[in-house]
Design a protein around this motif. Structure first.
Motif: not given
Length: 259
Positions: A101-108, A110-118, A161-163
């Motif tokens: 899920v690409a994009g600025s870390a500041m606007g990411l 948290v559910d998308d973060f968790d999905r990538m880790v999962s 950047a962005g990932i």
């Protein structure tokens, strides 16, 4: 699909490929089947897997499509069970499933973060751990025939950047692969990590015509993306008996994109 000139004979092998419904996973599954392996193709989009299994069968190969969610351990166990029932124990695993899920870390979100880790980290661990358990039970220690290849990315060691979360998961699985290789070296299982550069696939073909993609391309030592067959020889080698002395390696294949 014809077998390449550098063919490795994978007859007798049973391979599980995750993320096989499209992109590189689909390519890997087709390639392994064309080289003689019985292939179990897993992903969530089962209709695409069924089409792929039919294509492999029409070319003389053998494939089994299984619905597979790598974030769900029960789904992974069911996939290995189905493989064993149809073909026998899996001895070759290509842990390819992943998402970004690409994009600025500041606007990411948290559910998308968790999905990538999962998917990218936990899912790889669950997939290869279950595979290793099955390989040991089937006698990999005596045969030395266990093969695990984890698909990482050049972003594991090349900042972009962005990932940031995606890159972090790819770095994590690279180190995890090396650690598992040490854990399982005495069990007859080789674990290696492949870090591909940018490969031309249907999923990313539109990127290179956009300003950001064109700028990325212009920064490569060779301003091009790799052809879809760029990883073929290495995937076959790592899946074959020829790689019996190779474990714990993190291999970058990127046409110099990280230079």
């Amino acid at each position: 699909m014809s077998v390449p000139a550098f063919s490795f004979d994978l007859s007798g092998r049973v391979a599980l490929v995750t993320g096989a419904s499209s992109g590189l996973g689909r390519r890997f599954a087709t390639l392994l089947a064309a080289s003689g392996a019985k292939v179990v193709i897993g992903a969530r989009r089962v209709e695409l897997l069924t089409e792929l299994a039919d294509e492999i069968a029409a070319s003389g190969g053998e494939a089994l499509a299984v619905t597979l969610d790598v974030t769900d351990e029960a789904s992974i166990i069911a996939a290995y069970d189905a493989a064993a029932t149809r073909f026998g124990p899996v001895d070759t695993v290509i842990a390819n499933a992943g998402l970004n899920v690409a994009g600025s870390a500041m606007g990411l979100n948290v559910d998308d973060f968790d999905r990538m880790v999962s998917v990218n980290l936990r899912g790889v661990f669950l997939t290869v751990r279950e595979g290793a358990r099955r390989m040991v039970a089937a006698g990999a220690r005596e045969r030395g025939n266990g093969r695990v290849t984890i698909i990482s990315s050049i972003t594991a060691h090349q900042p972009a950047a962005g990932i940031a979360p995606y890159a972090a998961t790819k770095a994590a699985v690279a180190q995890m692969g090396r650690s598992l290789a040490k854990d399982w070296a005495g069990k007859g299982i080789n674990v290696n990590v492949l870090c591909p550069g940018y490969v031309a696939t249907e999923m990313n073909e539109a990127i290179w015509d956009q300003p950001a993609g064109a700028a990325l391309l212009a920064g490569f030592a060779r301003p091009r993306v790799m052809d879809e067959d760029a990883l073929d020889a290495l995937i076959l080698f790592l899946s074959s008996d020829a790689s019996r002395f190779m474990t714990g390696s993190v291999v970058t294949l990127d046409d110099g994109q990280t230079l």
